[in-house]
Design a protein around this motif. Structure first.
Motif, PDB file in Angstrom:
ATOM      1  N   HIS A 173       0.875  -1.165   0.000  1.00  0.00           N
ATOM      2  CA  HIS A 173       0.000   0.000   0.000  1.00  0.00           C
ATOM      3  C   HIS A 173       0.915   1.219   0.000  1.00  0.00           C
ATOM      4  O   HIS A 173       1.922   1.246   0.720  1.00  0.00           O
ATOM      5  CB  HIS A 173      -0.882   0.033   1.238  1.00  0.00           C
ATOM      6  CG  HIS A 173      -1.683  -1.211   1.449  1.00  0.00           C
ATOM      7  ND1 HIS A 173      -2.567  -1.710   0.520  1.00  0.00           N
ATOM      8  CD2 HIS A 173      -1.737  -2.066   2.515  1.00  0.00           C
ATOM      9  CE1 HIS A 173      -3.128  -2.805   0.988  1.00  0.00           C
ATOM     10  NE2 HIS A 173      -2.640  -3.050   2.194  1.00  0.00           N
ATOM     11  N   MET A 174       0.553   2.221  -0.788  1.00  0.00           N
ATOM     12  CA  MET A 174       1.432   3.378  -0.969  1.00  0.00           C
ATOM     13  C   MET A 174       0.743   4.656  -0.490  1.00  0.00           C
ATOM     14  O   MET A 174      -0.403   4.932  -0.855  1.00  0.00           O
ATOM     15  CB  MET A 174       1.809   3.529  -2.444  1.00  0.00           C
ATOM     16  CG  MET A 174       2.543   2.332  -3.025  1.00  0.00           C
ATOM     17  SD  MET A 174       4.136   2.033  -2.251  1.00  0.00           S
ATOM     18  CE  MET A 174       5.003   3.535  -2.684  1.00  0.00           C
ATOM     19  N   GLY A 175       1.490   5.439   0.289  1.00  0.00           N
ATOM     20  CA  GLY A 175       0.924   6.668   0.819  1.00  0.00           C
ATOM     21  C   GLY A 175       1.777   7.883   0.522  1.00  0.00           C
ATOM     22  O   GLY A 175       2.969   7.776   0.200  1.00  0.00           O
ATOM     23  N   TRP A 176       1.134   9.036   0.603  1.00  0.00           N
ATOM     24  CA  TRP A 176       1.828  10.324   0.539  1.00  0.00           C
ATOM     25  C   TRP A 176       1.582  11.060   1.852  1.00  0.00           C
ATOM     26  O   TRP A 176       0.442  11.101   2.359  1.00  0.00           O
ATOM     27  CB  TRP A 176       1.320  11.177  -0.623  1.00  0.00           C
ATOM     28  CG  TRP A 176       1.817  10.753  -1.970  1.00  0.00           C
ATOM     29  CD1 TRP A 176       1.149   9.984  -2.883  1.00  0.00           C
ATOM     30  CD2 TRP A 176       3.073  11.086  -2.567  1.00  0.00           C
ATOM     31  NE1 TRP A 176       1.913   9.807  -4.003  1.00  0.00           N
ATOM     32  CE2 TRP A 176       3.102  10.487  -3.838  1.00  0.00           C
ATOM     33  CE3 TRP A 176       4.174  11.838  -2.157  1.00  0.00           C
ATOM     34  CZ2 TRP A 176       4.181  10.599  -4.703  1.00  0.00           C
ATOM     35  CZ3 TRP A 176       5.250  11.963  -3.011  1.00  0.00           C
ATOM     36  CH2 TRP A 176       5.253  11.348  -4.282  1.00  0.00           C
ATOM     37  N   PHE A 177       2.635  11.655   2.370  1.00  0.00           N
ATOM     38  CA  PHE A 177       2.582  12.471   3.573  1.00  0.00           C
ATOM     39  C   PHE A 177       3.266  13.792   3.276  1.00  0.00           C
ATOM     40  O   PHE A 177       3.981  13.909   2.279  1.00  0.00           O
ATOM     41  CB  PHE A 177       3.297  11.762   4.735  1.00  0.00           C
ATOM     42  CG  PHE A 177       2.600  10.514   5.200  1.00  0.00           C
ATOM     43  CD1 PHE A 177       2.704   9.336   4.475  1.00  0.00           C
ATOM     44  CD2 PHE A 177       1.840  10.518   6.358  1.00  0.00           C
ATOM     45  CE1 PHE A 177       2.054   8.183   4.883  1.00  0.00           C
ATOM     46  CE2 PHE A 177       1.190   9.371   6.775  1.00  0.00           C
ATOM     47  CZ  PHE A 177       1.296   8.204   6.044  1.00  0.00           C
ATOM     48  N   ARG A 178       3.062  14.782   4.131  1.00  0.00           N
ATOM     49  CA  ARG A 178       3.751  16.057   3.943  1.00  0.00           C
ATOM     50  C   ARG A 178       4.102  16.659   5.285  1.00  0.00           C
ATOM     51  O   ARG A 178       3.423  16.416   6.296  1.00  0.00           O
ATOM     52  CB  ARG A 178       2.889  17.027   3.130  1.00  0.00           C
ATOM     53  CG  ARG A 178       1.575  17.450   3.790  1.00  0.00           C
ATOM     54  CD  ARG A 178       0.754  18.292   2.810  1.00  0.00           C
ATOM     55  NE  ARG A 178      -0.529  18.697   3.371  1.00  0.00           N
ATOM     56  CZ  ARG A 178      -1.465  19.341   2.687  1.00  0.00           C
ATOM     57  NH1 ARG A 178      -1.273  19.654   1.398  1.00  0.00           N
ATOM     58  NH2 ARG A 178      -2.602  19.680   3.279  1.00  0.00           N
TER      59      ARG A 178
END
Length: 123
Positions: A33-38
């Motif tokens: 599963h792939m996520g983006w964070f900032r």
């Protein structure tokens, strides 16, 4: 482990668009599963979006719904974050992350991280 490299950040005016890319290598991309964070200056790293390893489901933080779209291309081992209608408050370093077992917004559940790419939105 999977190695992640982000690209596509830059400087853009408010209302503009950017597309971030995260290239994965190492273990099988389709197993994650792939996520983006900032992370904005002076703030903690925060969840933006995630996509299931099958690509069948996505989940976004409320502040980006309707503006950002996460997608993945298994043939290219790459996950994308299309960002439209950008606002100055979207300014941050954006990180790609992967988890072999967790689909969600809990940052502590992701154990593979990229180095980040800077996004700056001018007003």
């Amino acid at each position: 482990q999977v190695q992640l490299v982000e690209s596509g950040g830059g400087l853009v005016e408010a209302g503009g668009s950017l597309r971030l890319s995260c290239a994965a290598s190492g273990r099988t991309f389709s197993g994650y599963h792939m996520g983006w964070f900032r992370q904005a200056p002076g703030k903690e790293r925060a969840f933006v979006a995630v996509i299931k390893r099958s690509g069948s489901s996505t989940y976004y933080t409320n502040s980006v719904k309707g503006r950002f779209t996460i997608s993945r291309d298994s043939a290219k081992n790459t996950v994308y974050l299309q960002m439209n209608s950008l606002k100055p408050e979207d300014t941050a370093v954006y990180y790609c992350a992967a988890s072999s077992y967790y689909y969600g917004d809990d940052i502590t559940r992701y154990n593979n991280w990229g180095q980040g790419t800077q996004v700056t939105v001018s007003s």
